[in-house]
Scaffold this motif. Structure first.
Motif, PDB file in Angstrom:
ATOM      1  N   UNK A   9      -1.489  10.159   1.945  1.00 43.87           N
ATOM      2  CA  UNK A   9      -1.223   9.801   3.342  1.00 43.87           C
ATOM      3  C   UNK A   9       0.276   9.856   3.631  1.00 43.87           C
ATOM      4  N   UNK A  10       0.591   9.960   4.901  1.00 43.21           N
ATOM      5  CA  UNK A  10       1.976   9.898   5.367  1.00 43.21           C
ATOM      6  C   UNK A  10       2.333   8.424   5.536  1.00 43.21           C
ATOM      7  N   UNK A  14       1.400   6.201   9.068  1.00 45.77           N
ATOM      8  CA  UNK A  14       0.049   5.906   8.606  1.00 45.77           C
ATOM      9  C   UNK A  14      -0.779   5.290   9.717  1.00 45.77           C
ATOM     10  N   UNK A  15      -1.812   6.005  10.112  1.00 48.92           N
ATOM     11  CA  UNK A  15      -2.767   5.516  11.108  1.00 48.92           C
ATOM     12  C   UNK A  15      -4.150   6.032  10.707  1.00 48.92           C
ATOM     13  N   UNK A  16      -4.882   5.265   9.924  1.00 54.40           N
ATOM     14  CA  UNK A  16      -6.193   5.744   9.482  1.00 54.40           C
ATOM     15  C   UNK A  16      -7.159   5.898  10.654  1.00 54.40           C
ATOM     16  N   UNK A  17      -8.094   6.832  10.509  1.00 53.48           N
ATOM     17  CA  UNK A  17      -9.105   7.032  11.558  1.00 53.48           C
ATOM     18  C   UNK A  17      -9.871   5.748  11.820  1.00 53.48           C
ATOM     19  N   UNK A  18     -10.193   5.031  10.737  1.00 54.81           N
ATOM     20  CA  UNK A  18     -10.886   3.751  10.846  1.00 54.81           C
ATOM     21  C   UNK A  18     -10.034   2.711  10.124  1.00 54.81           C
ATOM     22  N   UNK A  23      -8.845   4.320   2.039  1.00 52.50           N
ATOM     23  CA  UNK A  23      -8.437   4.193   0.653  1.00 52.50           C
ATOM     24  C   UNK A  23      -7.457   5.322   0.362  1.00 52.50           C
ATOM     25  N   UNK A  24      -6.372   5.011  -0.374  1.00 51.94           N
ATOM     26  CA  UNK A  24      -5.408   6.053  -0.723  1.00 51.94           C
ATOM     27  C   UNK A  24      -4.617   5.644  -1.956  1.00 51.94           C
ATOM     28  N   UNK A  74       0.954  -0.435   7.621  1.00 56.52           N
ATOM     29  CA  UNK A  74       1.550   0.044   6.386  1.00 56.52           C
ATOM     30  C   UNK A  74       2.760  -0.791   5.971  1.00 56.52           C
ATOM     31  N   UNK A  75       3.512  -1.304   6.914  1.00 55.86           N
ATOM     32  CA  UNK A  75       4.656  -2.156   6.586  1.00 55.86           C
ATOM     33  C   UNK A  75       4.234  -3.417   5.852  1.00 55.86           C
TER      34      UNK A  75
END
Length: 112
Positions: A9-10, A14-18, A23-24, A74-75
């Protein structure tokens, strides 16, 4: 603690679809405070729903190196991991590295 990277992921955007199901892989690059160099400490960051999906597909999942997230911010995730890493102390880098294995998979953990 030097910095974080992820092959999945970036971490900047980071902005997951859900936000309740992701998980990453997260790698923390760590090194001695008074020296050069860095080594990798790996984690799987997952929500409870993401972990349930992993358990469903793999049937059994061992728990070491998992970061279970109740947020997609993400922070917050990186801050918590950074804080846990930075609390690890030892008289030498070897002692610190050995203690880091309790948190995540350390790249030199299984070297003979």
């Amino acid at each position: 603690m030097r910095h974080f990277i992820s092959p999945d992921v970036d971490l900047v955007d980071f902005r997951p679809d859900d936000p309740d199901d992701f998980s990453f892989l997260l790698q923390a690059l760590v090194g001695p405070a008074d020296g050069e160099g860095e080594e990798s400490l790996q984690f799987t960051v997952s929500t409870l729903t993401g972990l349930a999906s992993t358990v469903e597909s793999q049937r059994v999942v061992l728990g070491k190196s998992f970061v279970i997230a109740g947020t997609s911010k993400i922070g917050e995730i990186l801050g918590s991991v950074r804080s846990a890493i930075e609390r690890v102390e030892g008289a030498t880098w070897a002692e610190v590295a050995e203690r880091l294995t309790r948190l995540g998979h350390y790249e030199f953990e299984d070297y003979a």
